[in-house]
Design an enzyme around this catalytic site. Structure first.
Site, short mmCIF file in Angstrom:
data_model
loop_
_atom_site.label_atom_id
_atom_site.label_comp_id
_atom_site.label_asym_id
_atom_site.label_seq_id
_atom_site.Cartn_x
_atom_site.Cartn_y
_atom_site.Cartn_z
N HIS A 173 1.01 -1.15 -0.10
CA HIS A 173 0.02 0.12 0.11
C HIS A 173 0.85 1.40 0.09
O HIS A 173 2.13 1.22 0.24
CB HIS A 173 -0.85 0.00 1.22
CG HIS A 173 -0.09 0.13 2.43
ND1 HIS A 173 0.71 -0.89 3.13
CD2 HIS A 173 0.02 1.19 3.11
CE1 HIS A 173 1.01 -0.56 4.13
NE2 HIS A 173 0.85 0.84 4.51
N ASP A 207 0.67 5.29 2.08
CA ASP A 207 -0.12 5.73 3.12
C ASP A 207 -1.15 6.48 2.78
O ASP A 207 -1.32 7.28 1.87
CB ASP A 207 0.61 6.39 3.96
CG ASP A 207 1.58 5.28 4.73
OD1 ASP A 207 1.33 3.95 4.96
OD2 ASP A 207 2.81 5.65 4.98
N HIS A 230 4.62 0.10 0.00
CA HIS A 230 5.49 -0.43 0.84
C HIS A 230 4.64 -1.70 1.64
O HIS A 230 3.38 -1.78 1.42
CB HIS A 230 6.21 0.46 1.92
CG HIS A 230 5.12 1.10 2.77
ND1 HIS A 230 4.37 2.17 2.30
CD2 HIS A 230 4.44 1.01 3.89
CE1 HIS A 230 3.60 2.77 3.17
NE2 HIS A 230 3.59 2.00 4.16
N ARG A 239 5.94 7.04 13.15
CA ARG A 239 5.81 7.48 11.85
C ARG A 239 5.21 9.21 12.09
O ARG A 239 4.27 9.47 12.62
CB ARG A 239 4.82 6.93 10.82
CG ARG A 239 4.75 7.09 9.56
CD ARG A 239 3.87 6.39 8.82
NE ARG A 239 2.57 6.84 8.68
CZ ARG A 239 1.34 6.25 8.44
NH1 ARG A 239 1.53 4.68 8.11
NH2 ARG A 239 0.22 6.41 8.37
C1 SIN Z 1 3.28 1.73 7.59
O1 SIN Z 1 2.66 1.21 6.80
O2 SIN Z 1 3.57 3.01 7.40
C2 SIN Z 1 4.22 1.19 8.47
C3 SIN Z 1 5.66 0.43 7.84
C4 SIN Z 1 6.45 -0.52 8.80
O3 SIN Z 1 5.87 -0.78 9.98
O4 SIN Z 1 7.28 -0.78 8.37
#
Ligand code: SIN
Length: 277
Positions: A103, A105, A253, A268
């Site tokens: 996905h 974000d 990601h 984040r």
């Molecule tokens: C996310 O999807 O922002 C988190 C990614 C992660 O946990 O590495």
């Protein structure tokens, strides 16, 4: 103190990812910010190691790139400690939590995020890597027929697919009207580089518009397979106080979930972007 002279970029793959050294995220001068912005556009995912900064400095670093989002659904938002811009994602032996579908974000927003800046806080001995895919490289590898099929299509993205279950019934109508399903191009154009990349994902995309349910499913599967091609990916190994910043307009990601029963915590901040076209 960081100066642009100490700035070094070591690419990870031909099109995606770079380890950046010579930067202190607590003290970024104008020339370094320019170098960071240039490297971010070119490499899409930047890895900065050993950044022992405070949460306030994490937020301040994010603000160098634009306004920060306050996530309306994430349960790990650190509002209670005065850091509401930070989303904390924690996986424990009792509850494995991982963003383990491909996905970008917050694509359920009408104006989704430009970039995300994630810090490793508690990192398992092994595992818990985050994988990234170059959405333009994935698009480029589609056949001409597939490109023609998806080029002018739109898709609907909906927070309900992921966060719906966590919203109390009495708040659902309010959240639905605040965050209605968003319509985005299936292939979006990067506003700064002009690159065209796949912008559908399983986490938030409910369907492709203008086609029946079977065709929508076929398109979403094909595009997900393109993203899942290791030839368009890089994989990042975390350490405590590693920061990874990625361009949500250029990559998708996937957080691996291979470390249970170890604990993993990441934090984040997310920079507001613009409306995809
Ligand atoms: C996310 O999807 O922002 C988190 C990614 C992660 O946990 O590495």
């Amino acid at each position: 103190m960081t100066t642009a002279a100490s700035f070094e970029v070591r690419p990870i793959t031909a099109t995606l990812g770079a380890e950046v050294s010579g930067v202190d995220l607590s003290d970024v001068d104008a020339a370094t910010l320019e170098a960071l912005n240039k490297a971010w556009l070119e490499c899409k995912v930047l890895v900065l190691r050993d950044q022992h900064i405070t949460r306030e400095q994490h937020i301040a670093f994010g603000r160098l790139f634009g306004e920060l989002e306050i996530h309306p659904f994430a349960t790990g938002t650190l509002g209670d400690s005065g850091h509401e811009e930070i989303v904390q994602i924690t996986s424990t032996p009792e509850r494995l939590v991982a963003a383990n579908t491909w996905h970008s974000d917050v694509t359920w927003r009408e104006v989704p995020s430009m970039g995300s800046i994630l810090r490793g806080v508690v990192i398992p001995q092994v595992g818990g890597d985050t994988c990234f895919a170059d959405t333009a490289a994935a698009y480029d590898r589609l056949s001409d027929d597939w490109k023609a099929r998806v080029d002018d299509k739109f898709a609907v993205h909906d927070f309900m697919r992921t966060f719906g279950r966590g919203v109390p019934a009495e708040k659902l109508d309010e959240m639905r009207s605040a965050y209605p399903p968003a319509r985005h191009p299936v292939i979006r154009t990067h506003p700064e580089t002009g690159a065209r990349g796949i912008y559908t994902n399983r986490q938030f995309t409910s369907h492709v518009g203008g086609v029946d349910a079977d065709e929508s499913e076929e398109i979403l599967r094909r595009l997900e397979r393109a993203i899942m091609d290791p030839s368009v990916q890089c994989r990042i190994r975390w350490e405590v106080d590693t920061f990874v910043m990625w361009d949500n307009r250029a990559v998708q990601h996937y957080a691996t979930d291979d470390y249970w029963p170890e604990t993993r915590t990441v934090e984040r901040v997310t920079v507001v972007g613009d409306r995809p076209y």
